[in-house]
Write an enzyme that holds these catalytic residues in place. Structure first.
Site, PDB file in Angstrom:
ATOM      1  N   ILE A  31      -7.028 -34.127  46.642  1.00 32.46           N
ATOM      2  CA  ILE A  31      -5.722 -33.656  45.879  1.00 32.46           C
ATOM      3  C   ILE A  31      -4.965 -32.558  46.239  1.00 32.46           C
ATOM      4  O   ILE A  31      -3.707 -32.633  45.987  1.00 32.46           O
ATOM      5  CB  ILE A  31      -6.364 -32.996  44.358  1.00 32.46           C
ATOM      6  CG1 ILE A  31      -5.335 -33.185  43.284  1.00 32.46           C
ATOM      7  CG2 ILE A  31      -7.044 -31.665  44.468  1.00 32.46           C
ATOM      8  CD1 ILE A  31      -5.826 -32.733  41.940  1.00 32.46           C
ATOM      9  N   HIS A 100     -20.004 -34.051  49.784  1.00 31.91           N
ATOM     10  CA  HIS A 100     -18.506 -34.918  50.038  1.00 31.91           C
ATOM     11  C   HIS A 100     -18.402 -34.876  51.636  1.00 31.91           C
ATOM     12  O   HIS A 100     -18.480 -33.638  51.973  1.00 31.91           O
ATOM     13  CB  HIS A 100     -17.572 -34.591  49.334  1.00 31.91           C
ATOM     14  CG  HIS A 100     -17.236 -33.318  49.209  1.00 31.91           C
ATOM     15  ND1 HIS A 100     -17.819 -32.215  48.552  1.00 31.91           N
ATOM     16  CD2 HIS A 100     -16.115 -32.524  50.109  1.00 31.91           C
ATOM     17  CE1 HIS A 100     -17.321 -31.144  48.423  1.00 31.91           C
ATOM     18  NE2 HIS A 100     -16.459 -31.164  49.444  1.00 31.91           N
TER      19      HIS A 100
HETATM   20  P1  5GP Z   1     -14.834 -28.438  49.795  1.00 30.06           P
HETATM   21  O1  5GP Z   1     -14.038 -27.421  49.801  1.00 30.06           O
HETATM   22  O2  5GP Z   1     -15.953 -28.382  48.608  1.00 30.06           O
HETATM   23  O3  5GP Z   1     -15.530 -28.627  50.870  1.00 30.06           O
HETATM   24  O4  5GP Z   1     -13.768 -29.581  49.369  1.00 30.06           O
HETATM   25  C1  5GP Z   1     -13.580 -29.851  48.023  1.00 30.06           C
HETATM   26  C2  5GP Z   1     -12.278 -30.629  48.062  1.00 30.06           C
HETATM   27  O5  5GP Z   1     -12.022 -31.309  46.875  1.00 30.06           O
HETATM   28  C3  5GP Z   1     -11.044 -29.850  48.247  1.00 30.06           C
HETATM   29  O6  5GP Z   1     -10.310 -30.238  49.636  1.00 30.06           O
HETATM   30  C4  5GP Z   1     -10.271 -30.232  47.147  1.00 30.06           C
HETATM   31  O7  5GP Z   1      -8.952 -30.233  47.410  1.00 30.06           O
HETATM   32  C5  5GP Z   1     -10.673 -31.517  46.545  1.00 30.06           C
HETATM   33  N1  5GP Z   1     -10.588 -31.481  45.312  1.00 30.06           N
HETATM   34  C6  5GP Z   1     -11.097 -30.743  44.341  1.00 30.06           C
HETATM   35  N2  5GP Z   1     -10.762 -31.116  42.955  1.00 30.06           N
HETATM   36  C7  5GP Z   1     -10.307 -32.380  43.084  1.00 30.06           C
HETATM   37  C8  5GP Z   1      -9.892 -33.227  42.247  1.00 30.06           C
HETATM   38  O8  5GP Z   1      -9.928 -33.213  40.969  1.00 30.06           O
HETATM   39  N3  5GP Z   1      -9.372 -34.661  42.732  1.00 30.06           N
HETATM   40  C9  5GP Z   1      -9.478 -34.759  44.200  1.00 30.06           C
HETATM   41  N4  5GP Z   1      -8.947 -35.884  44.496  1.00 30.06           N
HETATM   42  N5  5GP Z   1      -9.639 -33.760  44.926  1.00 30.06           N
HETATM   43  C10 5GP Z   1     -10.184 -32.596  44.633  1.00 30.06           C
END
Ligand code: 5GP
Ligand code: ZN
Length: 114
Positions: A31, A100
């Protein structure tokens, strides 16, 4: 209802467009993209982080890697190169507590990461 945003997103068909989906996982655009291509590859099963993975998850891990590889082909970043990121825990910069991979590409990546 689960409070996990990725579990919700996976459970609600149509809410998010999947680039890929199979029995094990899905891939969809981040997103808040940090590169021209920024796709998340996510297992359907809730696993909080890579900390939870062990030897018995080798097949799952390999399968997710296969999905990442498919994403690099589908998005056209395979040839030029790309980066896989697996943020884990607070110091790792993880903000969503559902395992992820980030698949990033379409620009030159820098090192060291921030
Ligand atoms: P992390 O910081 O945990 O490695 O990555 C989480 C990722 O999830 C971030 O890059 C953030 O932009 C993405 N993200 C968070 N909420 C959503 C959502 O509701 N939809 C999508 N498509 N991405 C999300
Ligand atoms: Zn989840």
């Amino acid at each position: 209802m689960t409070e996990c945003i990725f579990c919700q997103l996976i459970a609600e068909p149509g809410r998010t467009k999947f680039l890929l989906e199979d029995d094990v996982g899905v891939a969809f655009n981040d997103i808040n993209p940090q590169a021209p291509t920024h796709v998340l590859v996510v297992p359907k099963r809730h696993i909080a982080s890579a900390k939870e993975l062990g030897e018995h998850d080798a097949a799952l891990f390999g399968h997710l890697m296969g999905l990442c590889q498919q994403v690099t082909s589908l998005t056209g970043i395979r040839e030029a190169g790309y980066r896989y990121v697996l943020n884990t825990g607070d110091n790792g910069g993880q903000t969503v507590n559902h395992l992820h991979f980030h698949v990033l590409g379409g620009r030159q990546m820098k090192w060291p990461p921030g």
